[in-house]
Design an enzyme around this catalytic site. Structure first.
Site, PDB file in Angstrom:
ATOM      1  N   ASN A  73       1.440   8.715  -9.147  1.00 27.13           N
ATOM      2  CA  ASN A  73       0.633   8.146  -8.878  1.00 27.13           C
ATOM      3  C   ASN A  73       0.876   8.459  -6.808  1.00 27.13           C
ATOM      4  OD1 ASN A  73      -2.542   6.457  -8.656  1.00 27.13           O
ATOM      5  ND2 ASN A  73      -0.411   4.839  -7.119  1.00 27.13           N
ATOM      6  N   GLU A  74      -0.558   8.438  -6.757  1.00 29.79           N
ATOM      7  CA  GLU A  74      -0.457   9.087  -5.251  1.00 29.79           C
ATOM      8  C   GLU A  74       0.817   9.613  -4.949  1.00 29.79           C
ATOM      9  OE1 GLU A  74      -3.312   5.646  -3.526  1.00 29.79           O
ATOM     10  OE2 GLU A  74      -4.827   6.003  -4.391  1.00 29.79           O
ATOM     11  N   ASN A 133      -0.194   1.616  -7.789  1.00 36.47           N
ATOM     12  CA  ASN A 133       1.018   1.769  -6.902  1.00 36.47           C
ATOM     13  C   ASN A 133       1.994   0.806  -7.758  1.00 36.47           C
ATOM     14  OD1 ASN A 133      -0.299   3.399  -4.423  1.00 36.47           O
ATOM     15  ND2 ASN A 133      -0.403   1.859  -3.411  1.00 36.47           N
ATOM     16  N   GLU A 169      -3.573  -2.917 -13.640  1.00 35.84           N
ATOM     17  CA  GLU A 169      -2.626  -2.361 -12.906  1.00 35.84           C
ATOM     18  C   GLU A 169      -1.987  -3.687 -12.578  1.00 35.84           C
ATOM     19  OE1 GLU A 169      -2.886  -0.456  -8.533  1.00 35.84           O
ATOM     20  OE2 GLU A 169      -0.535  -0.994  -7.961  1.00 35.84           O
ATOM     21  N   GLU A 173      -8.979   6.271  -9.983  1.00 35.28           N
ATOM     22  CA  GLU A 173      -9.242   5.286  -8.874  1.00 35.28           C
ATOM     23  C   GLU A 173     -10.231   5.696  -8.011  1.00 35.28           C
ATOM     24  OE1 GLU A 173      -6.403   3.616  -7.155  1.00 35.28           O
ATOM     25  OE2 GLU A 173      -4.479   4.514  -8.603  1.00 35.28           O
ATOM     26  N   GLN A 233     -10.816  -1.989  -9.669  1.00 32.52           N
ATOM     27  CA  GLN A 233     -10.299  -2.125 -10.925  1.00 32.52           C
ATOM     28  C   GLN A 233     -10.938  -2.428 -12.481  1.00 32.52           C
ATOM     29  OE1 GLN A 233      -5.605  -3.128 -10.396  1.00 32.52           O
ATOM     30  NE2 GLN A 233      -5.008  -1.874  -8.761  1.00 32.52           N
ATOM     31  N   TYR A 277     -11.425   5.534  -2.608  1.00 34.43           N
ATOM     32  CA  TYR A 277     -13.104   4.416  -2.376  1.00 34.43           C
ATOM     33  C   TYR A 277     -13.381   4.888  -0.889  1.00 34.43           C
ATOM     34  CZ  TYR A 277      -9.088   2.299  -5.056  1.00 34.43           C
ATOM     35  OH  TYR A 277      -7.953   1.842  -5.855  1.00 34.43           O
TER      36      TYR A 277
HETATM   37  O1  AHR Z   1      -6.274   0.389  -7.096  1.00 36.46           O
HETATM   38  C1  AHR Z   1      -5.109   0.264  -5.937  1.00 36.46           C
HETATM   39  C2  AHR Z   1      -4.223   0.809  -5.616  1.00 36.46           C
HETATM   40  O2  AHR Z   1      -5.644   1.561  -4.452  1.00 36.46           O
HETATM   41  C3  AHR Z   1      -3.778   1.763  -6.524  1.00 36.46           C
HETATM   42  O3  AHR Z   1      -2.600   1.132  -6.625  1.00 36.46           O
HETATM   43  C4  AHR Z   1      -3.514   2.732  -5.791  1.00 36.46           C
HETATM   44  O4  AHR Z   1      -3.090   3.601  -6.008  1.00 36.46           O
HETATM   45  C5  AHR Z   1      -4.150   3.627  -4.241  1.00 36.46           C
HETATM   46  O5  AHR Z   1      -3.530   3.185  -3.232  1.00 36.46           O
END
Ligand code: AHR
Length: 498
Positions: free
Chosen positions: A173-174, A73, A28, A302, A350, A253
Site C-alpha cells: 500500500n502506498e 498504512n 483499516e 482509496e 473508509q 482524496y
Molecule cells: O485511508 C487513510 C489512509 O490514507 C490510508 O491508510 C493510506 O493508504 C492513505 O494515505
C-alpha cells in the site's frame, strides 16, 4: 446567449459493463474503524461475535461486494500471525502508522467471519514494509489452501476447515509514500512486486494481484507498470492467457474550502483513470504483451473527500461531511460509471468512522451526507454504463487541482447513465450550482412513470448529526414529458423502463 441545457441518454449505446466491485469498502486498523466501528464487543448493539449489528445492516443496505483490509498504512508493520489463534495469546504491538497500540483481538479469522455475515468478499493487502515474502505466502496458504500443510492446518486448528478463497491480494500500500516505515523507490518496488507476484501465483494461480500505483499518472505508475505488466511466468515461455498482475491501484482524496472547487475536484480522479489506463496500454505495447493476456484494470482502492486538517476527531479522520461533499462523491461515482471500461474495483475510504459515510456512536449510527448518493449509486447504477450527452453551462472558476481546467470540462450538471440487466435505465445528475436550478430538456426517457430520487439540502454546508438528518433521499415521480428541473446544489437519480 447560452444554449438551453439538455441531456440525451442513449440506453441502446452500451459503453461497458459496470463492475459491481466499484462499490467496494475499506476497513483499516485506524482510528475507530475496526475497534469501536465494526467490532465493539460488550456493546448491546453487537452480536455474539462482537460485530456491530447496525453496521452490518448498513453494509448490507449498501450491498458492498468487496472490502479491503487491514490497511492502508497500517499494513506496513502488520504481522498477520499476531492476529490469529486464541485471543489471550495474541501479542499487543506498537503500531507505527497511526502511533497506536494494536491489541490484535480482531484479525484474519474475525475479518473473514465479518465478511461472511455481511455477505461481502475480502480483499487483503500485503505488508511490503516490515513483512517478508515468506509471511505473505504463509497468509495466502492460511486463507486459501486445501492441502495438508502447516498454515492450512493452522487455520483448521483455529476452527476453520474450509479455505476462505480470498481472491484479491494487494502488493503493498502506498509504498512510495514518505510516511511509510519503509518508503521504496520505484525500482526497488517493481523488483520486489514482480518477484512476490510470481511466488504468490505459483502457490495459488487463481488469485488476482493488485499492483501498488500512486496517482495514476506519476513516473512511479509508469515505471511499475512497465516492469510488471506481463503474462504469467509459469513454466518455460509462460502462460500467455494469464497476466502476472491483474489490476493497478490508484488513490485520490479531494477537498477544497470553496464549494465549486470541492465538487469539481473528483473530475481529476476521473482523468487519473484515463491516464492510468493509457499507461497500462503503453506498458502492454512496450512489453509485447499478447492480446490473449487479459487487460489490466484500475483498482481505485482509496477514494473520497478528505482534508485531514479540517477533519475533527482522532487522526483528523472523523470527517463531518457537508452537502458539497455529497455532490463531490456523486461526481466521483459518475466518473467511475463513465470510465466503467477501465474499472476493476473501487473502495471508498473508509467504511466506518474513518473518513466515512457511516459513523457509530455508543448508541447508534449516523448516516452522513455522502451516504445517500453512494447508496443510490450502489442500488441502481449497476449493469452497463450507457452513453449520455450533457449540454450545460461550464463552471469556469478555480479548480483543484488547477490542471483539471485544461484537461476536462466541468459542467454544472455532471451526469452518468446506466441500464440494468432487466432493462431499467438510471440517470444520475449532480447539479453543482449553488444558485441555479436548471430546466433541462431530457431526451431518451420513456414517457410514463419515472421514479425520481433527490438528495439535497438548504445549502451546501449542511451536515447530518445524530440529532438531525438534514440530508437524505426524497422520492417522487415524473411523467417523463417536457423539461425536468434539477434543483440547485442537489443530486438526482431518475429511473425508467427502457
Ligand atoms: O485511508 C487513510 C489512509 O490514507 C490510508 O491508510 C493510506 O493508504 C492513505 O494515505
Amino acid at each position: 446567449e447560452e444554449e438551453s441545457p439538455s441531456i440525451i441518454v442513449h440506453p441502446d449505446y452500451k459503453v461497458a459493463k459496470i463492475n459491481d466491485n466499484i462499490y467496494g469498502g475499506f476497513t483499516e486498523h485506524m482510528g475507530r474503524c475496526i475497534y469501536g466501528g465494526i467490532y465493539d464487543p460488550g456493546n448491546p448493539l453487537s452480536d455474539e461475535n462482537g460485530f456491530r449489528k447496525d453496521v452490518i445492516e448498513a453494509m448490507k443496505d449498501l450491498n458492498v461486494p468487496v472490502v479491503r483490509y487491514p490497511g492502508g498504512n497500517f499494513v506496513a508493520t502488520y504481522h498477520w500471525l499476531d492476529g490469529v489463534g486464541p485471543v489471550e495469546n495474541r501479542p499487543k504491538r506498537p503500531e507505527l502508522a497511526w502511533l497506536g497500540l494494536e491489541p490484535n483481538t480482531f484479525g484474519t479469522d474475525e475479518f473473514m467471519k465479518w465478511c461472511e455475515v455481511v455477505g461481502t468478499e475480502p480483499y487483503l493487502c500485503l505488508n511490503f514494509g516490515t513483512g517478508t515474502l515468506d509471511e505473505a505466502l504463509g497468509w495466502l496458504e492460511y486463507c486459501n489452501s486445501t492441502q495438508d500443510t502447516y498454515y492450512a492446518n493452522l487455520r483448521r486448528k483455529n476452527g476453520r476447515e474450509e479455505p476462505y478463497n480470498v481472491k484479491y491480494w494487494a502488493l503493498g500500500n502506498e509504498c512510495w509514500g514518505p510516511w511509510q516505515v519503509e518508503q521504496m523507490t520505484k525500482e526497488d518496488y517493481a523488483k520486489k512486486a514482480y518477484q512476490w507476484a510470481k511466488a504468490l501465483k505459483l502457490l495459488d494461480p487463481s488469485i488476482m494481484l493488485i499492483l501498488c500505483g500512486e496517482t495514476g499518472y506519476s513516473s512511479w505508475d509508469y515505471y511499475v507498470l512497465k516492469e510488471c505488466v506481463t503474462w504469467s511466468v509459469h513454466g518455460l515461455g509462460g502462460d500467455r492467457t494469464k497476466s502476472l498482475i491483474d489490476m493497478h491501484s490508484i488513490h485520490v482524496y479531494t477537498a477544497d474550502k470553496e464549494h465549486l472547487a470541492n465538487a469539481t475536484a473528483p473530475r481529476g480522479a476521473e482523468r487519473a483513470i484515463q491516464m492510468a489506463s493509457a499507461l497500462i496500454d503503453l506498458a502492454r505495447i512496450e512489453n509485447g504483451v499478447p492480446e490473449t493476456v487479459p487487460r489490466q484494470t484500475i483498482c481505485f482502492d482509496e477514494w473520497n473527500v478528505w482534508d485531514p486538517v479540517r477533519a475533527p476527531g482522532e487522526l483528523g479522520a472523523e470527517e463531518k461531511y457537508t452537502l458539497s461533499d455529497a455532490l463531490a462523491v456523486a461526481v466521483f461515482l459518475n466518473g467511475f460509471i463513465r470510465q466503467a471500461k477501465d474499472m476493476g474495483m473501487a473502495n471508498i475510504a473508509q467504511s466506518v468512522n474513518v473518513i466515512s459515510p457511516l459513523m457509530t456512536t455508543k448508541d447508534g449510527i449516523i448516516k452522513q451526507t455522502i451516504w445517500w448518493p453512494l447508496l443510490l449509486f450502489s442500488k441502481y447504477m449497476r449493469g452497463h454504463s450507457v452513453a449520455v450527452n450533457v449540454r450545460a453551462p461550464e463552471y469556469t472558476g478555480r479548480t483543484n487541482p488547477a490542471w483539471i481546467r485544461a484537461a476536462m470540462e466541468t459542467p454544472y450538471l455532471d451526469a452518468s447513465a446506466s441500464i440494468s440487466d432487466d432493462g431499467i435505465v438510471s440517470l444520475a445528475v449532480a447539479n453543482l450550482s449553488e444558485e441555479k436550478d436548471f430546466e433541462v430538456a431530457l431526451q431518451g426517457v420513456t414517457k410514463g412513470e419515472v421514479t425520481v430520487y433527490t438528495v439535497g439540502g438548504e445549502n451546501v454546508d449542511v451536515v447530518n448529526t445524530s440529532d438531525e438528518e438534514k440530508v437524505g433521499i426524497k422520492e417522487s415521480s415524473w411523467g417523463g414529458e417536457g423539461k425536468f428541473t434539477f434543483g440547485k446544489h442537489s443530486f438526482t437519480l431518475l429511473r425508467w423502463k427502457a
